[in-house]
Motif scaffolding. Structure first.
Motif, PDB file in Angstrom:
ATOM      1  N   VAL A  47       0.709  -1.233  -0.067  1.00 10.59           N
ATOM      2  CA  VAL A  47      -0.067  -0.186   0.058  1.00 10.59           C
ATOM      3  C   VAL A  47       0.812   1.295   0.082  1.00 10.59           C
ATOM      4  O   VAL A  47       1.498   1.466   0.919  1.00 10.59           O
ATOM      5  CB  VAL A  47      -0.856   0.006   1.308  1.00 10.59           C
ATOM      6  N   GLY A  48       0.919   1.974  -1.083  1.00 10.39           N
ATOM      7  CA  GLY A  48       1.836   3.086  -1.283  1.00 10.39           C
ATOM      8  C   GLY A  48       1.426   4.374  -0.335  1.00 10.39           C
ATOM      9  O   GLY A  48       2.118   5.006   0.177  1.00 10.39           O
ATOM     10  N   ASP A  49      -0.082   4.853  -0.210  1.00 12.30           N
ATOM     11  CA  ASP A  49      -0.525   5.988   0.119  1.00 12.30           C
ATOM     12  C   ASP A  49      -0.835   5.866   1.551  1.00 12.30           C
ATOM     13  O   ASP A  49      -0.616   6.675   2.501  1.00 12.30           O
ATOM     14  CB  ASP A  49      -1.424   6.445  -0.787  1.00 12.30           C
ATOM     15  N   ASP A  50      -1.806   4.504   1.769  1.00  5.60           N
ATOM     16  CA  ASP A  50      -2.332   4.558   3.047  1.00  5.60           C
ATOM     17  C   ASP A  50      -1.568   3.853   4.031  1.00  5.60           C
ATOM     18  O   ASP A  50      -1.639   2.593   4.015  1.00  5.60           O
ATOM     19  CB  ASP A  50      -3.842   4.044   2.705  1.00  5.60           C
ATOM     20  N   VAL A  51      -0.633   4.632   4.672  1.00  4.97           N
ATOM     21  CA  VAL A  51       0.453   4.053   5.416  1.00  4.97           C
ATOM     22  C   VAL A  51      -0.099   4.233   6.910  1.00  4.97           C
ATOM     23  O   VAL A  51      -0.189   5.207   7.514  1.00  4.97           O
ATOM     24  CB  VAL A  51       1.675   4.518   5.440  1.00  4.97           C
ATOM     25  N   GLN A  52      -0.130   3.142   7.618  1.00  4.07           N
ATOM     26  CA  GLN A  52      -0.839   3.000   9.044  1.00  4.07           C
ATOM     27  C   GLN A  52       0.442   3.617  10.078  1.00  4.07           C
ATOM     28  O   GLN A  52       1.424   2.908  10.083  1.00  4.07           O
ATOM     29  CB  GLN A  52      -1.292   1.703   9.533  1.00  4.07           C
ATOM     30  N   ASP A  53       0.044   4.436  10.739  1.00  4.68           N
ATOM     31  CA  ASP A  53       1.285   4.711  11.819  1.00  4.68           C
ATOM     32  C   ASP A  53       0.978   3.952  13.064  1.00  4.68           C
ATOM     33  O   ASP A  53       0.064   3.719  13.803  1.00  4.68           O
ATOM     34  CB  ASP A  53       1.024   6.236  12.113  1.00  4.68           C
ATOM     35  N   PHE A  54       2.036   3.078  13.284  1.00  2.00           N
ATOM     36  CA  PHE A  54       2.261   2.212  14.498  1.00  2.00           C
ATOM     37  C   PHE A  54       2.787   2.749  15.778  1.00  2.00           C
ATOM     38  O   PHE A  54       2.696   2.278  16.771  1.00  2.00           O
ATOM     39  CB  PHE A  54       2.836   0.987  14.144  1.00  2.00           C
ATOM     40  N   GLY A  55       3.155   4.008  15.518  1.00  2.00           N
ATOM     41  CA  GLY A  55       3.924   4.584  16.776  1.00  2.00           C
ATOM     42  C   GLY A  55       4.808   3.826  17.549  1.00  2.00           C
ATOM     43  O   GLY A  55       5.656   3.139  16.741  1.00  2.00           O
ATOM     44  N   ASP A  56       5.114   3.968  18.835  1.00  2.00           N
ATOM     45  CA  ASP A  56       6.197   3.029  19.414  1.00  2.00           C
ATOM     46  C   ASP A  56       5.276   1.957  20.025  1.00  2.00           C
ATOM     47  O   ASP A  56       6.037   1.215  20.893  1.00  2.00           O
ATOM     48  CB  ASP A  56       6.678   4.140  20.458  1.00  2.00           C
ATOM     49  N   GLU A  57       4.301   1.344  19.861  1.00  2.00           N
ATOM     50  CA  GLU A  57       3.636   0.353  20.438  1.00  2.00           C
ATOM     51  C   GLU A  57       4.422  -0.825  19.881  1.00  2.00           C
ATOM     52  O   GLU A  57       4.744  -0.987  18.657  1.00  2.00           O
ATOM     53  CB  GLU A  57       2.230   0.261  19.962  1.00  2.00           C
ATOM     54  N   THR A  58       4.482  -1.829  20.929  1.00  2.00           N
ATOM     55  CA  THR A  58       5.255  -3.149  20.502  1.00  2.00           C
ATOM     56  C   THR A  58       4.258  -4.163  21.235  1.00  2.00           C
ATOM     57  O   THR A  58       3.519  -3.951  21.871  1.00  2.00           O
ATOM     58  CB  THR A  58       6.820  -3.191  21.381  1.00  2.00           C
ATOM     59  N   PHE A  59       4.523  -5.282  20.315  1.00  2.00           N
ATOM     60  CA  PHE A  59       3.881  -6.635  20.704  1.00  2.00           C
ATOM     61  C   PHE A  59       4.470  -7.642  20.922  1.00  2.00           C
ATOM     62  O   PHE A  59       6.008  -7.641  20.497  1.00  2.00           O
ATOM     63  CB  PHE A  59       2.995  -7.021  19.462  1.00  2.00           C
ATOM     64  N   ASP A  60       4.404  -8.662  21.311  1.00  2.00           N
ATOM     65  CA  ASP A  60       4.995  -9.833  21.640  1.00  2.00           C
ATOM     66  C   ASP A  60       5.050 -10.711  20.272  1.00  2.00           C
ATOM     67  O   ASP A  60       4.422 -10.650  19.261  1.00  2.00           O
ATOM     68  CB  ASP A  60       4.236 -11.026  22.706  1.00  2.00           C
ATOM     69  N   SER A  61       6.028 -11.593  20.103  1.00  2.00           N
ATOM     70  CA  SER A  61       6.090 -12.586  19.220  1.00  2.00           C
ATOM     71  C   SER A  61       5.235 -13.840  19.333  1.00  2.00           C
ATOM     72  O   SER A  61       5.394 -14.266  20.628  1.00  2.00           O
ATOM     73  CB  SER A  61       7.732 -12.716  18.785  1.00  2.00           C
ATOM     74  N   ALA A  62       4.905 -14.393  18.420  1.00  2.00           N
ATOM     75  CA  ALA A  62       4.161 -15.399  18.258  1.00  2.00           C
ATOM     76  C   ALA A  62       4.847 -16.799  18.243  1.00  2.00           C
ATOM     77  O   ALA A  62       5.874 -16.795  17.606  1.00  2.00           O
ATOM     78  CB  ALA A  62       3.056 -15.340  17.251  1.00  2.00           C
ATOM     79  N   PRO A  63       4.367 -17.911  19.066  1.00  2.00           N
ATOM     80  CA  PRO A  63       5.087 -19.090  18.866  1.00  2.00           C
ATOM     81  C   PRO A  63       5.125 -19.818  17.633  1.00  2.00           C
ATOM     82  O   PRO A  63       4.189 -19.591  16.780  1.00  2.00           O
ATOM     83  CB  PRO A  63       4.610 -19.822  20.058  1.00  2.00           C
ATOM     84  N   GLY A  64       6.348 -20.464  17.250  1.00  2.00           N
ATOM     85  CA  GLY A  64       6.128 -21.095  16.038  1.00  2.00           C
ATOM     86  C   GLY A  64       6.412 -20.026  14.538  1.00  2.00           C
ATOM     87  O   GLY A  64       6.436 -20.694  13.352  1.00  2.00           O
ATOM     88  N   ILE A  65       6.896 -19.140  14.752  1.00  2.00           N
ATOM     89  CA  ILE A  65       6.767 -17.971  13.852  1.00  2.00           C
ATOM     90  C   ILE A  65       8.601 -17.838  13.541  1.00  2.00           C
ATOM     91  O   ILE A  65       9.088 -17.306  14.534  1.00  2.00           O
ATOM     92  CB  ILE A  65       6.324 -16.717  13.967  1.00  2.00           C
ATOM     93  N   ASP A  66       9.211 -18.061  12.646  1.00  2.00           N
ATOM     94  CA  ASP A  66      10.453 -17.918  12.128  1.00  2.00           C
ATOM     95  C   ASP A  66      10.848 -16.977  11.184  1.00  2.00           C
ATOM     96  O   ASP A  66       9.992 -16.794  10.167  1.00  2.00           O
ATOM     97  CB  ASP A  66      11.319 -19.124  12.091  1.00  2.00           C
ATOM     98  N   THR A  67      11.830 -16.369  11.297  1.00  2.00           N
ATOM     99  CA  THR A  67      12.007 -15.212  10.079  1.00  2.00           C
ATOM    100  C   THR A  67      13.687 -15.467   9.714  1.00  2.00           C
ATOM    101  O   THR A  67      14.268 -15.701  10.531  1.00  2.00           O
ATOM    102  CB  THR A  67      12.036 -13.765  10.577  1.00  2.00           C
ATOM    103  N   ILE A  68      13.966 -15.118   8.540  1.00  2.00           N
ATOM    104  CA  ILE A  68      15.230 -14.936   8.257  1.00  2.00           C
ATOM    105  C   ILE A  68      15.492 -13.577   7.145  1.00  2.00           C
ATOM    106  O   ILE A  68      14.347 -13.241   6.434  1.00  2.00           O
ATOM    107  CB  ILE A  68      15.643 -16.010   7.407  1.00  2.00           C
ATOM    108  N   THR A  69      16.512 -13.238   7.010  1.00  2.00           N
ATOM    109  CA  THR A  69      16.977 -11.718   6.363  1.00  2.00           C
ATOM    110  C   THR A  69      18.037 -12.081   5.388  1.00  2.00           C
ATOM    111  O   THR A  69      19.143 -12.540   5.537  1.00  2.00           O
ATOM    112  CB  THR A  69      17.260 -10.516   7.237  1.00  2.00           C
ATOM    113  N   LEU A  70      18.059 -11.425   4.096  1.00  2.00           N
ATOM    114  CA  LEU A  70      18.873 -11.286   3.169  1.00  2.00           C
ATOM    115  C   LEU A  70      19.236 -10.031   2.597  1.00  2.00           C
ATOM    116  O   LEU A  70      18.000  -9.539   2.288  1.00  2.00           O
ATOM    117  CB  LEU A  70      18.507 -12.474   1.986  1.00  2.00           C
ATOM    118  N   PHE A  71      20.341  -9.619   2.311  1.00  2.00           N
ATOM    119  CA  PHE A  71      20.643  -8.387   1.662  1.00  2.00           C
ATOM    120  C   PHE A  71      20.991  -8.641   0.362  1.00  2.00           C
ATOM    121  O   PHE A  71      22.310  -9.343  -0.054  1.00  2.00           O
ATOM    122  CB  PHE A  71      21.769  -7.531   2.311  1.00  2.00           C
ATOM    123  N   PRO A  72      20.213  -8.873  -0.745  1.00  2.00           N
ATOM    124  CA  PRO A  72      20.473  -9.534  -2.178  1.00  2.00           C
ATOM    125  C   PRO A  72      21.530  -8.632  -2.951  1.00  2.00           C
ATOM    126  O   PRO A  72      21.495  -7.255  -3.018  1.00  2.00           O
ATOM    127  CB  PRO A  72      19.005  -9.317  -2.877  1.00  2.00           C
TER     128      PRO A  72
END
Length: 258
Positions: A47-72
């Motif tokens: 979504v290019g225009d309608d960007v939601q502002d999350f502010g400084d609010e933080t949440f917990d991470s859900a179990p069973g969710i893994d992430t990985i990052t790559l700089f192509p």
């Protein structure tokens, strides 16, 4: 162990997807039941225009969710100030319910003091980011640091915000160092340091070799000849033969000549 093997296969698949032509997230299903849902997730858009502002609010991470990052095509993790840099974020859902990726956001902090915020980067919101259970998806995130940011090392913190059963969660997909360089800079700070260090070592090596050659040439020079006079030689012989028959004979010869 099975979960670890599945995540390793997912990491390999993420590397294969690291291509300049990658513009949307592609989902890979691991079961026949999730195949149809994953296919629908292949048209994930930003979504290019309608960007939601999350502010400084933080949440917990859900179990069973893994992430990985790559700089192509950017293993050195160089970020040019004022220009866009791409990140690929892989999300693997080993949970029992499907998740919906809401947004990806990041921030830049001082490397020497992580508590000091340098810049909040763009929040990228997704309108169709579903990842069904036992499946994984890859998301592209583009960000740009300020063109006025001084070159150097900084900490980048990236977070993916998602929902499971209408409950918000978040996971940190990257928390590490990046190097910011000026636009058009061909050499990084580390490269300049290595080049300078190499030149200094070569100079010291040249000085050492020159000194060794000079020492070797001095040793190979012949010692000067010392000429011994006849008189000193004769005196030495007379001293050695003093009191012998030879000296007495020489004394008698001298008397006869007189």
């Amino acid at each position: 162990m099975a979960s670890f093997n599945h995540f390793s296969i997912f990491s390999l698949a993420l590397l294969l997807l690291a291509s300049p032509l990658l513009q949307v997230a592609r989902c890979q299903s691991e079961s026949d039941e999730a195949a149809q849902t994953t296919e629908e997730a292949s048209d994930i858009g930003v979504v290019g225009d309608d960007v939601q502002d999350f502010g400084d609010e933080t949440f917990d991470s859900a179990p069973g969710i893994d992430t990985i990052t790559l700089f192509p095509k950017n293993s050195a993790k160089l970020v040019t100030a004022g220009e866009e840099t791409e990140l690929l974020i892989g999300v693997k859902n080993d949970g029992e319910s499907s998740l919906k990726v809401i947004a990806i956001k990041a921030s830049v902090h001082l490397a020497v003091d992580h508590r000091i915020l340098v810049q909040n980067l763009t929040t990228q919101v997704f309108n169709n980011g579903k990842v069904p259970a036992t499946a994984q998806a890859t998301f592209s995130y583009l960000f740009a640091v300020s063109k006025f940011l001084q070159p150097g090392n900084f900490d980048l913190v990236g977070t993916v915000v998602y929902e499971i059963d209408q409950h918000p969660y978040q996971s940190t997909f990257y928390n590490g160092t990046i190097e910011v360089v000026e636009a058009g800079a061909f050499l990084s700070i580390e490269s300049v340091f290595l080049v300078t260090l190499g030149a200094s070592l070569l100079a010291l090596l040249g000085i050492w070799i020159h000194g060794q050659i000079q020492n070797l040439s001095k040793k190979t020079k012949r010692a000067p000849k010392v000429e011994v006079g006849t008189r000193s030689t004769d005196a030495s012989i007379d001293e050695w033969l003093q009191g012998t028959a030879y000296t007495q004979s020489q004394a008698n010869k001298s008397k006869k000549k007189k």
